[in-house]
Design an enzyme around this catalytic site. Sequence first.
Site, PDB file in Angstrom:
ATOM      1  N   GLU A 143      14.650 -16.392 -12.730  1.00  0.00           N
ATOM      2  CA  GLU A 143      15.460 -15.443 -13.504  1.00  0.00           C
ATOM      3  C   GLU A 143      16.251 -16.164 -14.599  1.00  0.00           C
ATOM      4  OE1 GLU A 143      17.657 -13.250 -10.536  1.00  0.00           O
ATOM      5  OE2 GLU A 143      15.906 -12.034 -10.018  1.00  0.00           O
ATOM      6  N   GLU A 296       9.818  -9.723  -7.417  1.00  0.00           N
ATOM      7  CA  GLU A 296      10.804  -9.465  -6.358  1.00  0.00           C
ATOM      8  C   GLU A 296      11.035  -7.970  -6.278  1.00  0.00           C
ATOM      9  OE1 GLU A 296      14.610 -11.430  -6.538  1.00  0.00           O
ATOM     10  OE2 GLU A 296      13.700 -13.384  -6.996  1.00  0.00           O
TER      11      GLU A 296
END
Length: 669
Positions: A143, A296
């Site tokens: 991320e 995710e």
Amino acid sequence: MKYLGCAYYPEYWGVDRVETDAKLMKEAGINFARIGEFAWSRMEPQEGVFTLDWLNKSIEILNRYGIKVLMCTPSATPPAWLASAYPDTVIVKADGKRLEHGNRKHFCSTSDTYRRHCRRIIEVLCREMKKHENVIAWQIDNELGPEVGWCYCENCQSRFRAWLLEKYGSLETLNRAWGTGFWSMDYSDWRQVRLGSDPFHHYSSRNLDSKRFFSDMMIDYGMFQANIIRENHPGSIVTTNGMGPIYPHINYYQLFKDLDVACDDLYFDIGTMDADVAAMNVFRSIKPGKKFWITETGSGALDHNKPPHKKQFRAWAWSAWAHGSEAHFIFRWRTCLSGQEQELQGILEHSGLPRHRYQAVKECFNEFNDLAYELDRVSLPKAEVAIIQDYDVLWAYDSVRVGPAVNYLPLVYQIHKKLYARNILTDIIDPGQDFRKYKLIILPSMVMLDKEFADRLRNAVYAGATVFSIGQMGMRDKNNNYLPYPGPFELTDLFGIKIHGGMYLDSQVGVEEAIWTPEHRHGSVTVAVKGSVAGETLTGMASKWIADIEAIDCESLFTFQDEAYQYQPAVTEKRYGKGKAIYQGFLNGTVELEERIFDDILAQSNVQVKYQTPLHVEVVERDNFICVVNHLDRAVEVNIPSPVKAVLGTYEDGKCILEPYGVGLLRCI
Ligand SMILES: [Zn+2]
């Protein structure tokens, strides 16, 4: 769904547990494990000392159970020894204070020292991982972005100056481009130029270029890692995991351009369902023609809240497949006993036992596996409508004080929701992408644009497309300065209008209203709008912002009815070649008015509303499949006009019948 996976942390649970976990994973239909993104301190406990036995053994065990590995570089969580020995690797905040070890993402991405340590661990990992046939893909970092803020260290400041020098060539050009003549902002030495961080008090051009710079630096850091992996583990898939529907800090269209697949960490409980669908539409659009991955998502609640209904996980997964995902990774295999994300539920309980969430995942994943042969060959869904999402525009609004009034991203989501509610699949694209294939191209508050985009837009409309522009259009240059002449920049002929400016409708001028004294009191102003759609007279109200439009060569469909712009155009239309250019010069109109205008635009664009459903019941077509997903907690029926056979769910008398959170997969016959 080709890849069904989960995030797995053998460095935390120990290698002795891997056999038990791998067996349970296989039974649950899991064929992919994501490993290593936070494991640096267990991989390299001291500088240059590597302990990778646990990793190699874990991957070997997973391979015996047919589980592939998405290996991650561990750079999102540098170890404590690195931060303490090399403080220049740690972020300095805008106030000059350096962060401490103990969170994550606290590294300076431009630091040569940090990059040297990253290179070493990635090269060692590549050397080990390429021995394993089941390590087929890599995730860079985790991320990417300013989770703990951007870095303002002296190295970043000097990189910013170098970036500006390359862009502008000289300080004189920079002064001119930023329009520095106001408030004595002229620079006479490069050392005076520093990163901007405050939309209220820093020059808007400086803020905008700072945002572009931060994005470029993070992409540069990502590509630095990608190149090491490609050199040392050729043939593997290289990617990173993004976030959001529209992540506001990094230009994802640029980031993923040179990576192999666009990936989103999409927790369906973060956004409303229409925003979740916007996320999937964004990630499908980032790499046209390529399926995206969800790297995710939750099997339980993202935090300590109520978990989803036991059928909801399946509804989300099928929605993901319908929109073009080919990977569904659950974060995470097992609820951790400790740590910052202690409350985030895994597939297994903290006890290590398979309970409710495991059963939900197992049922869903095995359903996908049973249909894999057929589903994995289906081509991507095709959109007839595109929304142009421009990072320059997003950052331009974030760089000036009027930005929140325009609410750029909420406007993008608002437009997307109108299409979602009508089951019209939408691509959300960058202005640099090819938009000639779309019937309808939508420009939300595109306050700045360049000539090249304007030319391509004109050509697309001339060839038959409809363009619908709403809000501020072509009023500023690419440095966030207003134009010294009427807008829309390079598009006056296409729309047949001039835009001389506009009016924000937040008022402090009433006798009991005030900016400061004795306290802030404001009123919200609405302006009446009147016109006709398909021969029917309609009235409504506009709020937030209205445009000062001069009609040049267009039809005025609606006019403002009061205030300074009385009887001036509010909505205009012009035929251009085989297409049409429509402009709505106000934001936040009455819902019914905006809906009627939007329906008319769809009809004029020949975009058909094929499936009428309650809001949050989706119908998506992919090749000869129709996927119907009910995100509501009540049963619904959806009319399907074409003859079909149910692969999943119930189809009777021309209707798909869905239980709460039910899924219908229908094959056209
Ligand atoms: Zn820095």
